[in-house]
Design an enzyme around this catalytic site. Structure first.
Site, PDB file in Angstrom:
ATOM      1  N   ASP B 126       3.782  -0.712  20.095  1.00  0.00           N
ATOM      2  CA  ASP B 126       4.324   0.314  19.222  1.00  0.00           C
ATOM      3  C   ASP B 126       4.349   1.643  19.970  1.00  0.00           C
ATOM      4  OD1 ASP B 126       5.393   1.046  16.721  1.00  0.00           O
ATOM      5  OD2 ASP B 126       3.516   2.052  16.227  1.00  0.00           O
ATOM      6  N   GLU B 199       5.477   3.295   7.942  1.00  0.00           N
ATOM      7  CA  GLU B 199       6.165   4.041   8.994  1.00  0.00           C
ATOM      8  C   GLU B 199       7.511   3.381   9.230  1.00  0.00           C
ATOM      9  OE1 GLU B 199       3.733   4.458  12.532  1.00  0.00           O
ATOM     10  OE2 GLU B 199       2.644   6.166  11.661  1.00  0.00           O
ATOM     11  N   GLU B 201      10.529   2.388  11.267  1.00  0.00           N
ATOM     12  CA  GLU B 201      10.821   2.221  12.699  1.00  0.00           C
ATOM     13  C   GLU B 201      11.957   1.210  12.895  1.00  0.00           C
ATOM     14  OE1 GLU B 201       7.503   1.583  15.295  1.00  0.00           O
ATOM     15  OE2 GLU B 201       6.110   2.764  14.071  1.00  0.00           O
ATOM     16  N   ASP B 231       5.754  -0.214  10.180  1.00  0.00           N
ATOM     17  CA  ASP B 231       4.440  -0.215  10.835  1.00  0.00           C
ATOM     18  C   ASP B 231       3.405   0.332   9.841  1.00  0.00           C
ATOM     19  OD1 ASP B 231       2.467  -0.271  12.840  1.00  0.00           O
ATOM     20  OD2 ASP B 231       2.919   1.788  13.425  1.00  0.00           O
ATOM     21  N   ARG B 235      -4.203   5.445   7.200  1.00  0.00           N
ATOM     22  CA  ARG B 235      -4.453   6.741   7.844  1.00  0.00           C
ATOM     23  C   ARG B 235      -5.930   7.074   7.911  1.00  0.00           C
ATOM     24  NH1 ARG B 235       0.330   7.258  10.274  1.00  0.00           N
ATOM     25  NH2 ARG B 235       2.033   7.065   8.806  1.00  0.00           N
ATOM     26  N   GLN B 238      -7.638   4.956  10.571  1.00  0.00           N
ATOM     27  CA  GLN B 238      -7.233   5.491  11.881  1.00  0.00           C
ATOM     28  C   GLN B 238      -7.966   6.781  12.235  1.00  0.00           C
ATOM     29  OE1 GLN B 238      -2.989   5.624  12.450  1.00  0.00           O
ATOM     30  NE2 GLN B 238      -3.112   6.757  14.367  1.00  0.00           N
ATOM     31  N   LYS B 251      -3.820  -0.410  12.131  1.00  0.00           N
ATOM     32  CA  LYS B 251      -2.449  -0.905  12.303  1.00  0.00           C
ATOM     33  C   LYS B 251      -2.398  -2.427  12.264  1.00  0.00           C
ATOM     34  CE  LYS B 251      -0.497   3.133  13.623  1.00  0.00           C
ATOM     35  NZ  LYS B 251       0.773   3.697  13.119  1.00  0.00           N
ATOM     36  N   GLU B 361       3.854  12.362   6.275  1.00  0.00           N
ATOM     37  CA  GLU B 361       4.696  13.532   6.505  1.00  0.00           C
ATOM     38  C   GLU B 361       5.351  14.025   5.219  1.00  0.00           C
ATOM     39  OE1 GLU B 361       7.026  12.875  10.466  1.00  0.00           O
ATOM     40  OE2 GLU B 361       6.265  10.945   9.782  1.00  0.00           O
TER      41      GLU B 361
END
Lengths: 423, 423
Positions: B126, B199, B201, B231, B235, B238, B251, B361
């Site tokens: 990734d 995510e 992608e 993905d 959070r 992580q 992930k 975001e």
């Protein structure tokens, strides 16, 4: 447990890596012949593909598992089949075995065989679970007060590596190119790595699949066996690339493993506990019993045409986290594991200078080069240096050994042969 | 290039994802039947396993490549075979095709089929190659001055992910447990993730192997096709685990891909260049031509029993680095690549608030929850929320679409079912 005596005489020598107590799993070929599965016994290899064809063993009564050049199909059969296989081979190879005459034609001399990857690597994960190593590296980069990251005593920290770069002992490879940024320059240049290093590790091989989270006890039963592992590392590529998402190309050139998988069962008498916890672990990481092994480890560096210098001696029992703890953590978010997954222990450094598991630590970041026999100095690996790892558990009059894990670093690809320079 | 008309009428609709220009590759089954390879055409699937059995196509004259439930064997044949296959299918499916009568029995209704993983994922990498995403995340965590890591404009930053966790669209999964450490606590607790995210992608699929370094032009030719990719990211797991070696269990729960591989050839008319370089790239990363694609992307969030809200609209052309650049970088240290390797582009965020490719975001770290149709609010994904991604390149009167990439986040495993709590 004492030495179990075999009619293969070389297996009874006290310093052989491969007594009857061991029976490690490999893949070999003779001349231009096909690759076959074999078990090491003294100075010989027992051709188990041949034994299966001859009907002397049948790990799976329904289908052949040794008609392929890897041990994955056998591993899939599970712990009961693994134990039955060991019992049957022990019966066939023990001193006074009734079937010796039928087995003997399936022995070949190891010296005449070429060894190959013993299993197909599904995925490769590398950990950072040796406290001396983490302290050494952290002290060099952040000072002794901030050496250990805040999460280190809670998490067996790991990152995904690259299975495609795992090679068997004896595979030479070129020094990598990569982006290097020296402190005095603002921008990186594309150059051959100047700080290329080894990392002494033990690799655990997952022999049973899982879906969802598993306990440490379940993880321990999923591990088929262990190999020596050299996690070659380009320190200068890593320094520039690894923030914020971890090492990538610094670890992707090659990872070398020893050719024989030592089954966990052979290491059973050598179980030891992890060191005392400096912070209580969360319940999902707590061990129900001893999960490390007492395995002596050493590393030689041999310059081209020179003699070997043993540059480190250490022990696998120095690790803070076991492979079973690492595997349990690996599944904690629901990550599926597969037969053939390989878990690197992390660099195995001991508490003394002489027991550090990498040149980065031995030469303290290049500031204190080590001296080789013959007078040469090393901060990092030079072109055509060979790194050789050995390891064994010492029993009463016998050893459970891994064989050698060796590799030579060839010079980098010449600049005019780089793909974007080829015309 | 205009719409290529097919005798499969539904393939001529201007809003179908699957006109004759597309011909994406998937794996399907009907009822309890076996998994077979198929190509999407309008509302139908063309059973290419059946076509091969009937002798209507023969991508490899020596051996069947569609007698397996993945496209890897076909990919191995290489770019010339890929082009010949597309040409032959185009001939068979075009309006007025002479062999229509022989082909028609091999069409099945997509609505009746179940879709499976279209290929066997060798390894998954990734990347972190969208500048708006990197700026947003960096600004949240380090402030706008230090948002971009120093290496970001020089390296298409990547990390190895976990191939075993890649699942096909429609695979629901449980919210993960993990180590969470809140700022007000000194030590972590083992809890279900509270900040679970998507995510957006694009995934590039490597269709040809390599040994050693390859150029960007060579890398571009190695890419067989593209999928949508989610993905999924925890959070909070992580935040605690990722220093110093990068994301790991955050992930590893699942990565969802769309069921149809859109071949690079179908996207050829939609090539666009990467944005202007803000720092010159090293020669090994410089592109010989346009390497991104103009692909419109959008994401829906649908609460259980509620209606979908489109929460982001963006475009793949926003990426700073192309998949070809990422693949070239991936090989720069000599890392071997294999057929079936999957490269995630990195989160695709646009320059505006409405075009951000993750809830992290969109809700600015949870501080500005978004409002759904029906009035619900979201900072992160709640139990039983479904995330659906769509994407297409818009041609003149037709689309090259990817189909849906969807997944539902089920509640976490109950505490008393955790493996270390089971009795």
């Amino acid at each position: 447990m004492p030495l179990m005596r075999s009619w293969v005489e070389s297996a009874n020598a006290p310093d052989t890596d491969f007594p009857l107590n061991n029976l490690p799993c490999g893949v070999f070929s003779l001349g231009d012949g096909e690759m076959r599965c074999g078990v090491a016994i003294g100075e010989m290899i027992l051709d188990v593909t041949g034994l299966e064809e001859a009907g002397l063993i049948a790990p799976d009564p329904e289908a052949a598992v040794f008609d392929v050049a890897h041990w994955n199909d056998f591993m899939e059969l599970g712990p009961e089949a693994w134990a039955a296989f060991r019992a049957r081979l022990t019966e066939l190879l023990a001193e006074g075995a009734a079937e010796r005459g039928r087995v003997e034609p399936h022995l070949v001399a190891m010296a005449e065989a070429r060894l190959h990857m013993p299993f197909s690597v599904s995925e490769f994960t590398d950990f950072y679970a040796g406290k001396h190593h983490a302290m050494n590296v952290g002290t060099m980069f952040r000072g002794p007060e901030n050496a250990l990251p805040p999460n280190w005593l809670s998490i067996p920290i790991g990152y995904n590596g690259r299975a495609s770069s795992v090679v068997v002992s004896g595979t030479d490879f070129r020094r990598p190119w990569g982006q290097l940024k020296s402190p005095e320059h603002e921008l990186p240049a594309f150059l051959p790595s100047r700080r290329f290093d080894f990392e002494l590790e033990i690799g655990a091989i997952v022999g049973q699949p899982s879906q969802g989270m598993v306990s440490v006890a379940e993880a321990d039963r999923m591990i088929f066996g262990y190999v020596l592992l050299n996690d070659w590392s380009a320190r200068d590529i890593q320094a520039w690339e690894y923030q914020p998402l971890g090492p990538f190309q610094a670890k992707a050139t090659a990872t070398t493993i020893s050719p024989w998988i030592v089954m966990a069962a052979a290491l059973e008498p050598f179980r030891v506990s992890t060191p005392p916890r400096e912070r209580p672990l969360l319940p999902y990481l707590q061990e129900p019993g001893p999960m490390l092994y007492d395995i002596h480890l050493e590393v030689d560096l041999t310059p081209e045409g020179g003699e070997p210098t043993t540059i480190t001696r250490t022990n696998y029992r120095e690790m803070y986290y076991s492979s079973a703890q690492q595997l349990a953590h690996h599944t904690s978010s629901g990550c599926p594991m597969n037969v053939g997954d390989l878990l690197g222990s992390g660099t195995i450094s001991g508490p003394t200078k002489e027991s550090r598991g990498s040149l980065l630590e031995l030469s303290w970041g290049g500031k204190e080069p080590i001296t080789l026999k013959g007078g040469g100095k090393r901060s990092f690996i030079e072109d055509n240096d060979t790194i050789t790892m050995r390891g064994w558990a010492q029993g009463d009059g016998y050893r459970i050994g891994f064989g050698e894990c060796t590799g030579k670093v060839l010079p980098a690809l010449p600049e005019d042969e780089l793909p974007f320079n080829r015309r």
